[in-house]
Each structure stands twice: as C-alpha cells, then as structure tokens.
Motif scaffolding. Sequence first.
Motif, PDB file in Angstrom:
ATOM      1  N   ASP A 152       0.862  -1.214  -0.020  1.00  0.00           N
ATOM      2  CA  ASP A 152       0.124  -0.037  -0.031  1.00  0.00           C
ATOM      3  C   ASP A 152       0.708   1.244  -0.155  1.00  0.00           C
ATOM      4  OD1 ASP A 152      -2.288  -1.600   0.075  1.00  0.00           O
ATOM      5  OD2 ASP A 152      -2.468  -1.687   2.279  1.00  0.00           O
ATOM      6  N   PRO A 155       0.221   3.273  -4.169  1.00  0.00           N
ATOM      7  CA  PRO A 155      -1.059   2.900  -4.819  1.00  0.00           C
ATOM      8  C   PRO A 155      -0.882   3.443  -6.363  1.00  0.00           C
ATOM      9  CG  PRO A 155      -1.699   4.717  -3.349  1.00  0.00           C
ATOM     10  CD  PRO A 155      -0.107   4.502  -3.000  1.00  0.00           C
ATOM     11  N   ARG A 158       1.639   0.705  -8.091  1.00  0.00           N
ATOM     12  CA  ARG A 158       0.784  -0.538  -7.867  1.00  0.00           C
ATOM     13  C   ARG A 158      -0.230  -0.810  -8.902  1.00  0.00           C
ATOM     14  NH1 ARG A 158      -1.761  -0.618  -3.111  1.00  0.00           N
ATOM     15  NH2 ARG A 158      -3.560  -0.101  -4.093  1.00  0.00           N
TER      16      ARG A 158
END
Length: 180
Positions: A152, A155, A158
Amino acid sequence: MASTNLTKHSAFTPVDILRKEARQHVETGPVTVSYPKDRDVIVEHLGRALATEWVCVLRYLRHAYCITGVVAEPIKAHFLEHAREEQAHAHKLAERIVQLGAEPDLNPATLTQRAHAEYVPGNSTEDMIRENLIAERIAVEAYREFIQFLGDRDPTTRTMLEAILAQEEEHADDLRDLLT
C-alpha cells in the motif's frame, strides 16, 4: 459537523500542515513527504521493468518480421499486437519514472543486462512462440513480486503495475494457446 470530526481524526494530516508541506519542495511534483523513503529502489525496479518491456518489444518485432510458413500470418498478427502493447507498457513505466523525479534509462547498450527477460531470436515458429511465452511468464512473476513489494506504500505505481500484469497474463494465455 461530520467534516470537523474528520479533520480531527489522527489518521489525517491537519489541513494547515498539508498546505504548508505542499508549498515546500514544489519542484518534486507528485512526490510528497508521505511518499516511501525508498523511492530510489522503486525507481530502480521500474527501470528494470522498462528494460524488460523494450527487450520484449524488440523480440516480438523480430519474430513478427522473421516468421514464415503456412500459419505465419495469424501468429505474426499476435506478435505485432503484443509488441504494441509492450511498447505501451514501456511508455507508462517511463512516464512514472519521470513523475518520481528520475530519468528513464533507454540506453540500448545495456537494455538486456537490466531486463528480466532475455532476447532470444528463435529459429522456428514454435521456438519463437515458446521464447515469447517464457518471457511473458518471467514478466508475470516479476510484476507480481514488484506489486507485493509495493503493498500500500505507492498505490499509483501499484495500480499501473496491476493493469500491466493483467495484460501480461493475457499475452501468456494467448501464447500458450498457440503452442497447443
């Protein structure tokens, strides 16, 4: 009244501090004080992914140009489509590297050294398909590891990698189907 409770919640930075910190180090663009401290490691992995994508583009293009035989045209179309999609991945990765305050390394002399996948020419149609499938499997695993590493903490990166991963899995599925 509800918004007052939100601003006092300990998980949120007070507005006055957000405003003050946003004015500091404006030249870093989207990289704010809460960005992971190991940004250089993230950028390094983005660079390896970028090199991998370019090696894959070049391999797919070579295979598309060199494939021959009765079944060549539909497979050539697959290779060209995958090359375009890999180039789009490279574009996204390079843009993210720049957003994070670094420069993408596109030095052709060192691409294969930095890439996860290899550049294998392949001698037959089956060799070409197999080498592309191997490279896609390598990319799938490398992206999965990178996504897990990020968790996390970033983000934006990701989410971008998850979209690329989904397309790499599709490529691997397409290539597997061509082998069977």
